[in-house]
Write a protein that holds these residues in place. Structure first.
Motif, short mmCIF file in Angstrom:
data_model
loop_
_atom_site.label_atom_id
_atom_site.label_comp_id
_atom_site.label_asym_id
_atom_site.label_seq_id
_atom_site.Cartn_x
_atom_site.Cartn_y
_atom_site.Cartn_z
N GLY A 70 78.91 -18.98 50.02
CA GLY A 70 77.77 -18.89 49.14
C GLY A 70 76.45 -18.81 49.88
N GLY A 71 75.50 -19.66 49.46
CA GLY A 71 74.19 -19.68 50.07
C GLY A 71 74.06 -20.61 51.25
N THR A 72 75.16 -21.18 51.69
CA THR A 72 75.17 -22.13 52.81
C THR A 72 75.43 -21.39 54.13
OG1 THR A 72 75.79 -24.00 51.43
CG2 THR A 72 76.43 -24.15 53.74
N GLU A 169 92.86 -13.47 64.51
CA GLU A 169 91.50 -12.93 64.66
C GLU A 169 91.25 -11.78 63.69
OE1 GLU A 169 89.98 -11.86 68.43
OE2 GLU A 169 90.69 -13.68 69.43
N SER A 170 92.28 -11.03 63.36
CA SER A 170 92.12 -9.87 62.49
C SER A 170 92.09 -10.23 61.00
CB SER A 170 93.27 -8.88 62.72
OG SER A 170 94.53 -9.50 62.45
N ALA A 171 92.40 -11.48 60.66
CA ALA A 171 92.53 -11.87 59.25
C ALA A 171 91.26 -11.61 58.44
CB ALA A 171 92.96 -13.33 59.14
N PRO A 172 90.05 -11.97 58.93
CA PRO A 172 88.86 -11.72 58.10
C PRO A 172 88.67 -10.26 57.73
CG PRO A 172 88.32 -13.22 59.90
CD PRO A 172 89.70 -12.70 60.16
N GLN A 173 88.86 -9.37 58.69
CA GLN A 173 88.67 -7.94 58.43
C GLN A 173 89.72 -7.41 57.46
OE1 GLN A 173 88.69 -9.24 61.73
NE2 GLN A 173 86.45 -9.42 61.50
N ASN A 178 90.59 -5.85 51.53
CA ASN A 178 91.51 -5.97 50.39
C ASN A 178 91.27 -7.29 49.65
OD1 ASN A 178 93.42 -3.56 50.98
ND2 ASN A 178 93.39 -4.68 52.91
N LEU A 179 90.02 -7.56 49.34
CA LEU A 179 89.64 -8.86 48.79
C LEU A 179 90.29 -9.13 47.44
CD1 LEU A 179 88.00 -11.35 49.41
CD2 LEU A 179 85.99 -10.22 48.46
N GLU A 180 90.37 -8.11 46.60
CA GLU A 180 91.01 -8.29 45.29
C GLU A 180 92.47 -8.73 45.45
OE1 GLU A 180 89.96 -8.22 42.25
OE2 GLU A 180 88.33 -6.79 41.97
N SER A 181 93.11 -8.23 46.50
CA SER A 181 94.50 -8.59 46.75
C SER A 181 94.63 -10.08 47.03
CB SER A 181 95.04 -7.78 47.93
OG SER A 181 96.38 -8.12 48.21
N LEU A 182 93.77 -10.60 47.93
CA LEU A 182 93.83 -12.03 48.25
C LEU A 182 93.53 -12.88 47.03
CD1 LEU A 182 94.11 -14.17 50.60
CD2 LEU A 182 91.62 -14.25 50.50
N ILE A 183 92.50 -12.52 46.28
CA ILE A 183 92.12 -13.32 45.11
C ILE A 183 93.25 -13.38 44.10
CG2 ILE A 183 90.53 -13.47 43.15
CD1 ILE A 183 89.36 -14.28 45.88
N SER A 184 93.96 -12.27 43.92
CA SER A 184 95.07 -12.28 42.97
C SER A 184 96.20 -13.21 43.42
CB SER A 184 95.60 -10.86 42.76
OG SER A 184 96.41 -10.41 43.85
N VAL A 185 96.37 -13.35 44.72
CA VAL A 185 97.39 -14.27 45.24
C VAL A 185 96.95 -15.73 45.06
CG1 VAL A 185 98.58 -15.10 47.30
CG2 VAL A 185 98.30 -12.65 46.92
N LEU A 186 95.69 -16.00 45.36
CA LEU A 186 95.22 -17.38 45.35
C LEU A 186 95.01 -17.91 43.94
CD1 LEU A 186 92.73 -17.35 48.35
CD2 LEU A 186 95.12 -18.09 48.31
N TYR A 187 94.68 -17.03 42.99
CA TYR A 187 94.50 -17.42 41.59
C TYR A 187 95.52 -16.67 40.74
CZ TYR A 187 89.82 -19.09 43.09
OH TYR A 187 88.77 -19.73 43.71
N PRO A 188 96.81 -16.98 40.89
CA PRO A 188 97.83 -16.16 40.24
C PRO A 188 98.12 -16.60 38.80
CG PRO A 188 98.89 -17.85 41.56
CD PRO A 188 97.40 -18.04 41.72
N LYS A 234 79.56 -10.59 50.29
CA LYS A 234 78.27 -10.75 50.97
C LYS A 234 78.40 -11.58 52.25
CE LYS A 234 73.53 -12.35 50.19
NZ LYS A 234 72.60 -12.96 49.20
N GLY A 235 79.17 -12.65 52.18
CA GLY A 235 79.25 -13.58 53.31
C GLY A 235 80.41 -13.34 54.25
N GLY A 236 81.42 -12.57 53.80
CA GLY A 236 82.59 -12.34 54.63
C GLY A 236 83.50 -13.55 54.71
N LEU A 237 84.58 -13.38 55.46
CA LEU A 237 85.61 -14.43 55.55
C LEU A 237 85.67 -15.08 56.92
CD1 LEU A 237 87.58 -15.24 53.20
CD2 LEU A 237 86.51 -13.02 52.86
N THR A 238 84.95 -14.57 57.90
CA THR A 238 85.07 -15.11 59.26
C THR A 238 84.75 -16.59 59.30
OG1 THR A 238 84.52 -12.96 60.23
CG2 THR A 238 84.25 -14.90 61.63
#
Length: 336
Positions: A70-72, A169-173, A178-188, A234-238
């Motif tokens: 977020g904004g942090t 190391e490659s996980a954030p990229q 494929n952000l929608e893919s991860l979100i669908s897994v985490l909030y199934p 906006k903030g990425g996953l790294t």
């Protein structure tokens, strides 16, 4: 979240020079303040059911975007994610808001943070509430392959297979593409999908790399979904994935008392009242592991409420969760 609350966000630079973006609503009369601590891959908005419910009843609310979200601030150096340092960040926020006594509520990665608040700063809190994820003790953290072997021996299957992906190391990229893919897994929609996609090594990586999606849970409403995607894009996953890497890389091995020893077990018991919302279908923090741990360490009193769903009980069953949490708070204040 009630739109009138959006203006209640503030920013602070903590004592170690990091910016935290957080919601702050003052308590009415003698009501306590609730400190809501989210986990991965969330933002403070994840608590919107609780923010609305408790603020309308006069409770104070402090809900930060945690480090990496977020904004942090979003440091890429994993050393910034030392848990005791994050605990101090939160105390800096409470000090700035002149909150002397609070109740800490933690979900996912928020759970180990409130565990440390209990161990080291219990005098600042009236009680502690763990949501889905159980109490976290601190000691040597084995390599992930060792943990997976231990899981299989104890539970007949691995539990943290997804950590193998998140540490790369490659996980954030990969996730950002494929952000929608991860979100669908985490909030199934079906929490049992975690038995494969989250538990088994390699499964979530293959799923996300191929841009697959599963049916999204109805409790992740469109507005929440949009805010979450916007924040992560906006903030990425790294930075956010450093919550995993700080454990796997041994950063938290520095959490010691004295020069050479980990926090001794006698200092790890929860001396204040504890609340645990346990999810029967959380296939990562499983019932047979989490419940005995809470019963062992919650020596200051424990209220445990079972929910039949998955990992996101405060989103999936907010009415029941809020009612049970409020009842526990009321009982805790009467006892104190």
């Amino acid at each position: 979240m009630n739109e009138s609350l959006v203006s209640k966000y503030e920013d602070i630079v903590t004592s170690r020079g990091l910016t935290y973006h957080y919601l702050s609503i003052p308590a009415v009369d003698d009501k306590p303040t609730l400190l809501f601590i989210h986990g991965f891959p969330s933002i403070s908005y994840d608590w919107y059911h609780q923010i609305n419910y408790f603020s309308e009843r006069g409770f104070g609310v402090v809900a930060p975007d945690m480090l990496g979200y977020g904004g942090t601030s979003k440091p890429t150096d994993v050393s910034f994610f030392l848990h005791t340092a994050i605990v101090q960040d939160l105390l800096d926020i409470l000090d700035a808001e002149k909150v002397q006594k609070a109740i800490a509520v933690g979900h996912d990665w928020g759970a180990p943070i409130i565990s440390l608040l209990s161990m080291k700063h219990s005098d600042r809190f009236l009680g502690f509430a763990w949501v889905a994820v159980t109490y976290q003790t601190y000691g040597p953290f084995p390599p992930i392959d060792v943990i997976l072997e231990m899981n299989i021996k104890e539970f007949g299957r691995p539990l943290l297979g997804y950590w193998k992906f998140f540490e790369q190391e490659s996980a954030p990229q990969i996730i950002e593409k494929n952000l929608e893919s991860l979100i669908s897994v985490l909030y199934p929609d079906d929490p049992d999908s975690w038995l494969t996609l989250m538990n088994q090594p390699g499964e979530i990586q293959a799923f996300v790399e191929n841009g697959k999606t599963t049916k999204r849970a109805s409790y992740l409403i469109d507005e929440h979904h949009s805010r979450l995607l916007e924040s992560l894009r906006k903030g990425g996953l790294t930075s956010a994935l450093n919550w995993y890497r700080c454990m796997l890389g041994g950063v938290n091995s520095r959490i010691m008392e004295g020069a050479t020893r980990y926090i001794p077990e006698e200092n790890q018991f929860i001396k204040k009242p504890a609340f645990f919302a346990v999810a029967k279908k959380d296939h990562v923090c499983v019932y047979d592991y989490s419940v005995p741990l809470m019963k062992k360490y919650a020596t200051g009193g424990l209220k445990m409420v079972e929910f039949q769903g998955g990992h996101w009980v405060h989103l999936e069953e907010p009415e029941t969760f809020n009612r049970e949490l409020e009842g526990w708070i009321r009982d805790t204040l009467q006892q104190s």
